[in-house]
Design an enzyme around this catalytic site. Structure first.
Site, PDB file in Angstrom:
ATOM      1  N   THR A   1      11.416  -6.919 -11.391  1.00 12.94           N
ATOM      2  CA  THR A   1      10.802  -8.224 -11.605  1.00 12.94           C
ATOM      3  C   THR A   1       9.689  -8.446 -10.592  1.00 12.94           C
ATOM      4  OG1 THR A   1      12.881  -9.133 -12.450  1.00 12.94           O
ATOM      5  CG2 THR A   1      11.229 -10.709 -11.678  1.00 12.94           C
TER       6      THR A   1
ATOM      7  N   HIS B   1      -1.699  -7.915   2.698  1.00 10.67           N
ATOM      8  CA  HIS B   1      -1.652  -8.442   4.063  1.00 10.67           C
ATOM      9  C   HIS B   1      -2.787  -7.949   4.951  1.00 10.67           C
ATOM     10  CE1 HIS B   1       0.169  -4.996   6.398  1.00 10.67           C
ATOM     11  NE2 HIS B   1       0.420  -4.596   5.165  1.00 10.67           N
TER      12      HIS B   1
ATOM     13  N   CYS C   1       4.479   2.776  17.356  1.00  4.68           N
ATOM     14  CA  CYS C   1       5.196   2.494  18.607  1.00  4.68           C
ATOM     15  C   CYS C   1       6.694   2.466  18.317  1.00  4.68           C
ATOM     16  CB  CYS C   1       4.764   1.147  19.179  1.00  4.68           C
ATOM     17  SG  CYS C   1       3.030   1.086  19.660  1.00  4.68           S
TER      18      CYS C   1
ATOM     19  N   GLY D   1       0.793  -1.212   0.000  1.00  4.07           N
ATOM     20  CA  GLY D   1       0.000   0.000   0.000  1.00  4.07           C
ATOM     21  C   GLY D   1       0.831   1.269   0.000  1.00  4.07           C
TER      22      GLY D   1
END
Length: 371
Positions: free
Chosen positions: A234, A199, A319, A69
């Site tokens: 690639t 993910h 964090c 993202g």
């Protein structure tokens, strides 16, 4: 350990692991090679691209594979702004965006003199009216997230697209938190760029994609001719295959999963009801994210107590070295001096969580907070 930090990342499903293992074992060729090994790898690449394009109801040529993202957001924002600055140097976004949107915009402002307008939430949410007021003739780009990663607040994507229909500004949507959870069809809505990462919907880390209208934008990576010369390097074939499988599975089960997650959230809040707490954000939210605060309870201490008790949650903010930075999202909504910044935690759900886990968490929170 009960994992409840799915807005940060999700676990791979067995089917995704199976597909990735097959590609890893049997298909090591370079998709750009013209021999049999390359053609076999290229078939996997084309199939994955078509799968994602079909889910978005678009052409496969509008899907660009990225490393996630962050790269997708950077490509859309910096690539389009730098290529089109002759049309104007004004960009509109919101104050609650992810750092992978805010940081590139800050870079454009500092290094190239772009002017950035940050829309702040009004009564807890960003409105299309504030966008309309901020639009100028020299606005060339508007960047909104679909759902906020800390509160789950849904932004007015459809309304914003309608406002921009007859305006020169391109529309970028960060759909990282909603991809695979809510339907979004960029061409039907009027979105020019749309970012996603695997993910967040039970795919692998390190891979994502950018939907891009056939607009002129600069490439960030230069080298080979991969991705039709829009993104050199690639392709990560193993991860791309896993991402396509994960998105196909998530989209197929989207309605069922949404109902299930809504039930988990409802059961959790009902079990927690005797405790003193408040919910952050607006009334229109993605149910997968529960941003909740407990008056008088320091969130960094609460996180540690929950971790020791076997529950993985977060504050939704960065964090560093064991310290919790105040949330820029909550600061934008409630003010930098609000106690909510020090009292709130983020619980984020997925289809892999169970009602029993949420009831266990509710009981542990009541025990810790003494209610």
């Amino acid at each position: 350990m009960v994992y409840l930090d799915n807005a940060a990342t999700t676990a791979l499903t067995p089917k995704v692991i199976e597909i990735m293992t097959e590609v890893m074992t049997d298909n090591f060729g370079n998709p750009s090679s013209i021999h049999a090994y390359g053609r076999k790898a290229n078939h996997v690449l084309r199939t994955a691209r078509q799968t994602i394009a079909d889910i978005l109801r678009t052409s496969e040529r509008r899907i660009i594979f990225t490393s996630g993202g962050t790269e997708a957001n950077n490509t859309a924002i910096k690539g389009y702004a730098l290529a089109n600055q002759d049309k104007g140097k004004h960009i509109i976004t919101t104050a609650i965006e992810h750092p992978s949107v805010l940081e590139p915009l800050g870079y454009l402002q500092k290094r190239f003199g772009f002017e950035i307008t940050y829309l702040k939430p009004e009564n807890g949410s960003v409105t299309s009216a504030s966008l309309q007021k901020a639009l100028r003739d020299d606005t060339i780009l508007v960047s909104f997230m679909h759902a906020n990663n800390e509160t789950g607040d849904l932004l007015p994507i459809e309304e914003a697209a309608k406002l921009l229909k007859n305006h020169q500004a391109a529309f970028h949507v960060d759909a990282v938190q909603t991809m695979g959870k809510l339907p979004v069809y960029p061409e039907e809505v009027g979105i020019d760029f749309l970012s996603a990462t695997a993910h967040k919907f039970h795919g692998p880390k390190g891979v994502g994609f950018l939907y891009a209208n056939p607009l002129h934008f600069d490439s960030l990576l230069h080298g080979g001719e991969q991705e039709e010369k829009r993104r050199a390097s690639t392709e990560n074939l193993i991860a791309i295959a896993g991402m396509a499988q994960a998105l196909a599975d998530s989209r197929k089960q989207a309605k069922e999963n949404l109902t299930y997650i809504q039930g988990l959230k409802r059961a959790f809040l009902e079990a927690l009801s005797p405790a003193s707490y408040y919910l952050n954000g607006s009334s229109k939210q993605l149910p997968h994210i529960i941003n909740i605060g407990f008056p008088g309870q320091n969130n960094s201490i609460l996180l540690t107590q929950l971790d020791l008790a076997g529950f993985a949650v977060s504050t939704g903010s960065a964090c560093t070295a064991g310290t919790v930075d105040p949330s820029h999202v909550l600061a934008s909504i409630y003010g930098a001096d609000s106690a909510r910044l020090q009292e709130s935690i983020r619980i984020s759900l997925s289809k892999q969580n169970t009602q029993e886990e949420l009831l266990q968490l509710a009981n542990k929170l009541k025990e810790i907070t003494g209610t």
